[in-house]
Design an enzyme around this catalytic site. Structure first.
Site, mmCIF file in Angstrom:
data_model
loop_
_atom_site.group_PDB
_atom_site.id
_atom_site.type_symbol
_atom_site.label_atom_id
_atom_site.label_comp_id
_atom_site.label_asym_id
_atom_site.label_seq_id
_atom_site.Cartn_x
_atom_site.Cartn_y
_atom_site.Cartn_z
ATOM 1 C CE LYS A 23 -2.368 0.756 3.832
ATOM 2 N NZ LYS A 23 -2.036 2.054 4.476
ATOM 3 N NE ARG A 28 6.361 6.652 0.371
ATOM 4 C CZ ARG A 28 5.629 6.401 1.443
ATOM 5 N NH1 ARG A 28 4.519 5.669 1.346
ATOM 6 N NH2 ARG A 28 5.974 6.881 2.629
ATOM 7 N NE ARG A 99 -5.115 9.390 11.155
ATOM 8 C CZ ARG A 99 -4.780 8.365 10.370
ATOM 9 N NH1 ARG A 99 -5.745 7.721 9.705
ATOM 10 N NH2 ARG A 99 -3.532 8.005 10.223
ATOM 11 C CB SER A 146 7.750 9.366 7.676
ATOM 12 O OG SER A 146 6.873 8.272 7.457
ATOM 13 C CB SER A 173 8.712 6.378 9.825
ATOM 14 O OG SER A 173 7.912 6.056 10.920
ATOM 15 C CG ASP A 295 2.141 1.000 10.050
ATOM 16 O OD1 ASP A 295 1.646 1.707 10.951
ATOM 17 O OD2 ASP A 295 2.169 1.342 8.856
#
Length: 410
Positions: A23, A28, A99, A146, A173, A295
């Site tokens: 993912k 990206r 968030r 990040s 990260s 993660d």
């Protein structure tokens, strides 16, 4: 839908699973493809997040709703800031509106963007008026996410002067930043990362039709199979494809970390084989700094709990702003099962526990990783996973793949 997992065992001690593209890499590359349409991508993730990213980039609407997709929120904020003549409202779920995104918005506005808040200062939804960004020097706090950094780097090669990014504080990260820079280099963008300064130059060459990149399979998704092998008998093997030893993904650290749980990793051509080689001593204490791979904290915590091991994880400060506050969620659900967990703003400490309660219903908090991290516990006790469909966010075929291994549920 709540999924009732029976106490299970693997039916084939040597199994094989094909996992969809990463993912992180996919999102990206999807943004780079939107900037450079001739770029061709293979093995794109079939996750909800990547599908939402694809849909958002193709949309002609003035309102873009990316639901729970945090990566898409950050990356699209930067992308739409560069789209001259277009004004977008970028919004998401209720959790997304909680968030923070102010650090990224401030950085983009430093570069000349026009981004404002529709509701609460510092949080989505955003009103983004696309502009030509003419400035190239920007400062950014480096210790939050990040993804803010990557969002800026991904648009940098389209700016007339590129970007010189000065990072303030300890960088979070780093592998995810290096992933972004590596993908930029693969399409011909000149970059540099020296101490706390990242430089991305404007892309001088033309992207050709023949430029093609293949997305490696997702290492975060592989973590659940590491947990399954760790909880299985010696000799158990699971082959996962498609993976490479020189991965761009920070979560590839699993290969080293899971040695502590008795799991060896063997790299084959485009695949890895996970093999349980030893029983872990009950006195083993797991001590990991996961600042570069937060993660996988949920998976590691559950593995340690299931094996009755003490576990101390640090570097977890970004988990509080994920799909849920993952530290609080882990504490709540492990303690339902009889575990003893202590958390701080950036760490988790799990005490030894030799008991796992049966038929406990695990809340998933709209968080795909909560569902998948706790699933391997079915190798020990019957367990219920609430809202099991949440796995589609990153790994839609997860339950079907577990069924092929011998997991039983209804």
């Amino acid at each position: 839908m709540n999924l009732h997992l029976q106490k299970s065992k693997l039916t084939n001690p040597k199994s094989s699973i094909q996992i969809t593209g990463s993912k992180s890499e996919s999102n990206r590359l999807l943004l780079l493809q939107a900037l450079y349409p001739k770029l061709h991508i293979e093995n794109i993730s079939n996750s909800d997040d990547s599908q939402l990213m694809t849909k958002a980039l193709a949309s002609t609407s003035n309102v873009i709703d990316i639901h729970h997709a945090g990566t898409a929120m950050r990356f699209l904020t930067a992308f739409f800031a560069t789209q001259s003549g277009r004004t977008i409202e970028l919004t998401g779920s209720q959790r997304m509106k909680e968030r923070p995104i102010k650090i990224l918005v401030d950085a983009l506005n430093q570069l000349g963007a026009k981004i404002s808040y529709k509701e609460n200062e510092g949080y989505p939804p955003l009103i983004i008026q696309g502009q030509k960004l003419t400035k190239h020097q920007v400062n950014l706090k480096a210790n939050v996410s990040s993804q803010y950094i990557s969002a800026l780097l991904l648009i940098a090669s389209t700016l007339e002067n590129g970007i010189e990014l000065q990072l303030e504080g300890k960088i979070t990260s780093v592998p995810y930043i290096n992933m972004t820079l590596s993908l930029l280099k693969q399409i011909g963008v000149e970059t540099a990362f020296v101490e706390n300064i990242i430089t991305v130059k404007p892309l001088k060459k033309t992207i050709e039709d023949s430029t093609s990149l293949v997305v490696e399979s997702d290492w975060s998704s592989a973590s659940y199979y590491y947990s399954i092998v760790a909880l299985s008998a010696i000799g158990t093997e699971i082959e996962l494809s498609s993976y490479k030893q020189d991965s761009l993904q920070g979560d590839s650290s699993l290969a080293e970390l899971y040695k502590a749980f008795g799991v060896e990793t063997h790299f084959n051509t485009n695949a890895v084989t996970l093999k349980k080689v030893k029983i872990v001593n009950a006195n083993t204490v797991i001590n990991f700094d996961l600042a570069n791979s937060p993660d996988i904290a949920q998976t590691i915590s559950v593995t340690a709990f299931a094996l009755g091991l003490e576990c101390n994880l640090t570097g977890l400060h970004t988990l509080k702003i994920k799909e849920t506050d993952r530290l609080e969620a882990l504490k709540a659900e492990i303690e339902k099962l009889s575990g003893n967990v202590r958390i701080t703003n950036e760490s988790l400490h799990l005490a030894v526990s030799n008991t796992i309660k049966e038929h406990i219903s695990i809340a998933t908090y709209n968080d795909h990783r909560m569902a998948m991290a706790f699933a391997p516990l079915a190798l020990r006790v019957p367990i219920v996973i609430e809202d099991s469909g949440v796995v589609s966010k990153s790994y839609p075929t997860f339950w079907e793949d577990l069924k092929t291994l011998g997991f039983q549920f209804n």
